[in-house]
Design a protein around this motif. Structure first.
Motif: not given
Length: 70
Positions: A44-57
């Protein structure tokens, strides 16, 4: 805080006294751990991981993961 019949600020104080870490810092650590596991175990991309883990960026995730213990 409501469950233990304390104000929000009192709850934060008690939490830090009990666990030696602020609630906000603890929650951030949990999100980082979750993100790290996802990056290690899933394609999974770091962008999707950031989204799933509730990081805004994803830059926040990248910056914090560098300082995370192994």
């Amino acid at each position: 805080a409501r469950l233990v019949n304390a104000s929000e600020s009192r709850f934060y104080f008690i939490y830090k006294e009990l666990f030696g870490i602020s609630l906000q810092h603890d929650l951030c650590n949990l999100r980082l751990q979750r993100a790290r596991l996802m990056l290690m175990n899933e394609d999974i991309s770091i962008e999707k991981v950031a989204e799933y883990a509730d990081f805004t960026a994803n830059t926040i995730l990248s910056d914090n993961s560098k300082n995370m213990p192994v």
